[in-house]
Design a protein around this motif. Structure first.
Motif, PDB file in Angstrom:
ATOM      1  N   ASN A 105       1.511   1.298   0.429  1.00 23.65           N
ATOM      2  CA  ASN A 105       1.276   0.232  -0.541  1.00 23.65           C
ATOM      3  C   ASN A 105       0.966  -1.033   0.230  1.00 23.65           C
TER       4      ASN A 105
ATOM      5  N   GLY B 148      -2.186   4.245  -2.060  1.00 23.90           N
ATOM      6  CA  GLY B 148      -1.051   3.628  -2.765  1.00 23.90           C
ATOM      7  C   GLY B 148      -1.569   2.448  -3.573  1.00 23.90           C
ATOM      8  N   TRP B 149      -0.667   1.514  -3.903  1.00 20.68           N
ATOM      9  CA  TRP B 149      -1.169   0.349  -4.633  1.00 20.68           C
ATOM     10  C   TRP B 149      -1.559  -0.785  -3.695  1.00 20.68           C
TER      11      TRP B 149
ATOM     12  N   ASP C 235       5.353   0.010   3.092  1.00 19.15           N
ATOM     13  CA  ASP C 235       4.761  -1.114   2.379  1.00 19.15           C
ATOM     14  C   ASP C 235       4.306  -2.100   3.427  1.00 19.15           C
TER      15      ASP C 235
END
Ligand SMILES: NC(=O)C1=CN([C@@H]2O[C@H](COP(=O)(O)OP(=O)(O)OC[C@H]3O[C@@H](n4cnc5c(N)ncnc54)[C@H](OP(=O)(O)O)[C@@H]3O)[C@@H](O)[C@H]2O)C=CC1
Ligand SMILES: O=C1O[C@H](COP(=O)(O)O)[C@@H](O)[C@H](O)[C@H]1O
Length: 393
Positions: A61, A89-90, A9
């Motif tokens: 992400n 990813g997001w 992330d």
């Protein structure tokens, strides 16, 4: 930063670098995050020749936290969308208040953000809603029979929302001078707290249900008139031999600026069955004597108080509930009681719930971490999305 092949992330921060980096050390790195804290590094960091940016085979992400003046929000998002949005990813973008100067600019901001993002990728946050005692407000009301029962014009005489800072603008004029204290503090932090304080019981704790109840409160509010508001701007002063600059002495502020740094709204009324006739008072200012934020709930006097004569000079003191959000978080109820000993003399005491100074100052980090890790960790009341009601100052 993280083993190859694993999910990562990443946080892109724009603005307030020190805060982001501080947070990254304390929380984010433990959770294998990468922080890219300068927008102008994105190009170099992400635009790799293979076009895959930093992904390199991993699921990435990405969360972007815009801690920049609102006039550069769109440029930063545009830049990030071209160079750094996740490919596999997001991608989420956190936008800080204020969301525009009025309804029109707020709608324009949303329109522009939606050129690059879907609504569910945009997280509009107000960090005051992540403060421990603001989160506790609805717990206090809705899990304690004694409070919810008293929560209306029948028992409450007035409610005060007070914010003060004991320092001035300190180089933030590029942002603050375009907005002023009403748009910086009252229209968002204090108004959000007011709405949470005054709302009816939501259908559930889902963000949407809480938001719906808050919107109803705002829609019942009588618009303020100019005569109801007092504004001011701080001047230079000297205290203990140290001189402090005036607002317009700041290098980032024009020397003829009339932007208010103090405002007091005399009486905000919520015209509904619960709050009819109860004035909500708001006060916010920079460069005042003290730093603090609190809600003061003043109750009505006891009708026909038997002990009126025993109060000394200050007749029939009404109860007051104080929710001190900062510093030194506390909730206390001022009550009247008998001074022990002979005779009947009354005194005021505090029924005091004093928080330990543990991890209470994490409001912003908590919100960012919630948005990063899992939606369910975000307190439901704190994210204000597009369906949030925008209130023109
Ligand atoms: N300050 C606070 O305590 C809080 C602020 N906010 C919100 O955060 C946002 C920013 O406020 P604040 O941090 O005080 O604002 P500042 O004026 O301090 O600006 C923040 C950063 O934005 C960068 N910046 C300014 N202008 C530009 C530009 N034209 N292009 C690119 N970067 C720019 C600056 O980076 P550089 O120094 O590198 O130029 C600066 O560090 C606002 O929406 C505010 O409401 C929310 C909660 C608390
Ligand atoms: O949003 C803002 O909040 C800060 C005060 O936040 P706090 O958590 O330190 O109380 C304020 O200084 C700033 O002007 C405003 O933009």
């Amino acid at each position: 930063m993280f083993p190859a092949g694993e999910k990562s992330d990443e946080v892109g921060g724009a603005g307030r670098n020190r805060t982001t980096i501080k947070m990254s050390r304390s929380i984010l790195f433990q959770a294998r995050f990468i922080v890219v804290s300068n927008a102008f590094l994105w190009n170099a960091y992400y635009a790799r020749p293979n076009g895959q940016g930093a992904e390199a085979g991993r699921i990435s992400n990405r969360m972007f936290y815009l801690s920049v003046p609102p006039n550069v929000f769109i440029d930063v998002v545009k830049c990030a969308s071209k160079l750094a949005f996740s490919l596999n990813g997001w991608t989420r973008v956190i936008v800080e208040k204020p969301f525009g100067r009025d309804s029109e600019s707020s709608a324009a901001l949303t329109r522009n953000l939606k050129q690059y993002l879907e609504e569910d990728q945009i997280f509009r946050i107000d960090h005051y809603l992540g403060k421990e005692l603001v989160e506790n407000l609805s717990v206090l009301r809705f899990t304690n029979l004694v409070f919810e029962f008293l929560w209306s014009s029948q028992y409450i005489q007035n409610v005060q929302l007070i914010f003060s800072e004991d320092f001035g603008i300190e180089g933030r004029g590029r942002y603050f001078d375009n907005y002023g204290i009403i748009r910086d503090i009252m229209q968002n932090h204090l108004l959000q707290i007011l709405a949470l304080f005054a709302m009816e019981t939501p259908v559930s704790l889902d963000a949407e249900d809480i938001r719906n109840e808050k919107v109803k409160v705002l829609r019942c509010m009588k618009p303020l008139l100019l005569d109801d508001v007092v504004i001011g701007q701080y001047k230079s002063h000297t205290k203990d031999g140290i001189s402090y600059p005036a607002y317009i002495d700041d290098k980032t502020v024009a020397n003829d600026s009339l932007t208010p740094t103090f405002a007091a709204a005399a009486a905000i009324f919520i015209n509904n069955a619960r709050w009819d006739g109860v004035p909500f008072l708001m006060k916010a200012g920079k460069a005042l004597h003290t730093k603090g934020a609190q809600i003061r709930v003043q109750f009505r006097h006891v009708p026909g108080n038997l002990y009126k004569k025993s109060f000394g000079t200050d007749l029939d003191r009404a109860n007051e509930l104080v929710i001190r959000m900062q510093p030194d978080e506390a909730i206390y109820l001022k009550i009247n009681n008998k001074i022990p000993g002979l005779g009947v003399r009354l005194d005021r005491s505090n029924l005091n719930l004093h928080y330990a100074a543990s991890s209470l100052s994490l409001s912003l980090s908590k919100l960012r971490l919630g948005i990063c890790c899992s939606d369910s960790t975000i307190p439901p009341a704190v994210v204000i999305t597009a369906s949030g009601h925008s209130y023109d100052p």
